[in-house]
Design a protein around this motif. Structure first.
Motif, short mmCIF file in Angstrom:
data_model
loop_
_atom_site.label_atom_id
_atom_site.label_comp_id
_atom_site.label_asym_id
_atom_site.label_seq_id
_atom_site.Cartn_x
_atom_site.Cartn_y
_atom_site.Cartn_z
N LYS A 1 3.79 31.15 3.36
CA LYS A 1 3.55 31.52 4.71
C LYS A 1 5.04 31.16 5.21
O LYS A 1 6.44 32.44 5.40
N SER A 2 5.80 29.98 4.74
CA SER A 2 6.57 29.54 4.81
C SER A 2 7.96 30.05 3.61
O SER A 2 9.16 30.15 3.69
N ALA A 3 7.13 30.22 2.39
CA ALA A 3 7.80 30.62 1.66
C ALA A 3 8.15 32.12 1.49
O ALA A 3 9.51 32.87 1.62
N GLU A 4 7.06 33.28 2.43
CA GLU A 4 7.70 33.93 2.59
C GLU A 4 8.80 34.32 3.41
O GLU A 4 10.16 34.61 3.54
N ALA A 5 8.68 33.99 4.78
CA ALA A 5 9.25 33.58 5.62
C ALA A 5 11.20 32.60 4.90
O ALA A 5 11.85 33.37 5.66
N GLN A 6 11.15 31.68 4.33
CA GLN A 6 12.32 31.78 3.92
C GLN A 6 12.93 32.76 2.49
O GLN A 6 14.11 32.96 2.62
N ASN A 7 11.86 33.51 2.32
CA ASN A 7 12.57 34.36 1.64
C ASN A 7 13.09 35.83 2.53
O ASN A 7 13.92 36.25 1.65
N ARG A 8 12.41 35.68 3.52
CA ARG A 8 12.64 37.06 4.44
C ARG A 8 14.39 36.07 5.09
O ARG A 8 15.34 37.27 4.97
N MET A 9 14.92 35.18 5.62
CA MET A 9 15.74 34.90 5.11
C MET A 9 16.99 34.31 4.90
O MET A 9 18.06 35.01 5.27
N MET A 10 16.28 34.32 3.02
CA MET A 10 17.41 34.45 2.61
C MET A 10 17.72 36.11 1.60
O MET A 10 19.59 35.94 1.60
N ASP A 11 16.81 37.05 1.82
CA ASP A 11 17.50 38.75 2.34
C ASP A 11 18.95 38.81 3.17
O ASP A 11 19.20 39.96 2.88
N ALA A 12 17.97 38.54 4.06
CA ALA A 12 18.52 38.75 5.55
C ALA A 12 20.46 38.02 5.09
O ALA A 12 21.01 38.51 5.22
N VAL A 13 20.83 37.22 5.06
CA VAL A 13 22.10 36.51 4.90
C VAL A 13 22.45 36.95 3.24
O VAL A 13 23.62 36.87 3.34
N LYS A 14 22.14 36.98 2.08
CA LYS A 14 22.27 38.23 1.21
C LYS A 14 23.27 38.82 1.59
O LYS A 14 23.76 39.86 1.45
N SER A 15 21.56 40.23 2.89
CA SER A 15 22.48 41.20 2.86
C SER A 15 23.77 41.15 4.04
O SER A 15 24.39 42.63 3.78
N ILE A 16 23.72 39.69 4.59
CA ILE A 16 24.93 39.84 4.97
C ILE A 16 26.21 39.54 4.30
O ILE A 16 27.26 40.26 5.01
#
Length: 235
Positions: free
Chosen positions: A161-176
């Motif tokens: 779950k932690s890795a999934e949350a980090q991946n979501r955050m990184m995807d959001a940062v990447k889209s920004i």
């Protein structure tokens, strides 16, 4: 299920190397869930088998106690019959004395049989006791192992779950980064600067035009002064 099979299975499960199993698994979480189900099922099955083994052991121990008690009781009866025979023989009642001696012999025979049965059961009881002890130890280890499996599963789920949350955050940062809003601000700033520059240009242009007008006025003033001085000279 025989006691050998139970013991072997419990020992095998108790010695299972969780980390080695996980290293070989394509999906560790699914494998842990399956292992937990298998362990829970195996523990329940083993507990039932061990309970049966313990029950059989307790029956053998009960039979052994009964044989020991019977041997003691037949010994007491033999002694009582023998003493009764001795008393009758002393009183001259030989036939009756012989009858009680025969009864004493029968009691002694029963005592001997009970003692043999008790001695025959003792090695089996000792072996069964050892098996039960090993089964109990194996079951305890299996329960500890089950606790380890559940802890591993919980740890893995939390990490996932932690890795999934980090991946979501990184995807959001990447889209920004891809849709960088500051680039729009930069374009707007450039537009503002161009407007400011245009205004400055107009101001400079206006200032230069005003200076030219004043220069013309100055030139007219000088011409008038010259004409005046020329007129004075002629007069």
């Amino acid at each position: 299920m025989t006691k050998q099979t139970i013991l072997g299975r419990v020992t095998q499960l108790a010695k299972a190397n969780i980390n080695a199993l996980l290293d070989q698994a394509e999906d560790p979480q699914k494998m842990l869930d399956q292992l937990i189900r298998d362990y829970t099922s195996n523990i329940a099955e083993a507990e039932e088998a061990v309970a049966t083994t313990i029950g059989n052991l307790r029956l053998m121990e009960q039979d052994h106690r009964e044989d020991v008690d019977a041997a003691r009781e037949w010994g007491e009866k033999a002694l009582a019959a023998s003493r009764k025979a001795d008393g009758l023989r002393t009183g001259g009642q030989t036939a009756e004395a012989d009858r009680f001696d025969n009864l004493a012999k029968v009691a002694l025979g029963r005592q001997l049989q009970s003692e043999k049965e008790a001695r025959t059961a003792e090695p089996t009881i000792a072996a069964q006791t050892e098996v039960v002890d090993k089964l109990r130890t194996g079951l305890d280890r299996m329960k500890v192992k089950l606790g380890e499996l559940r802890a591993k599963r919980d740890e893995l789920v939390a990490r996932s779950k932690s890795a999934e949350a980090q991946n979501r955050m990184m995807d959001a940062v990447k889209s920004i980064d891809v849709l960088d809003p500051t680039s729009e601000l930069s374009r707007f700033e450039d537009k503002v600067r161009r407007e400011e520059a245009k205004a400055m240009g107009k101001q400079e242009l206006a200032a230069s035009s005003l200076d030219a007008q004043f220069e013309q006025l100055d030139a007219l003033g000088d011409s008038a002064e010259i004409e005046a001085r020329l007129a004075a000279l002629k007069g």
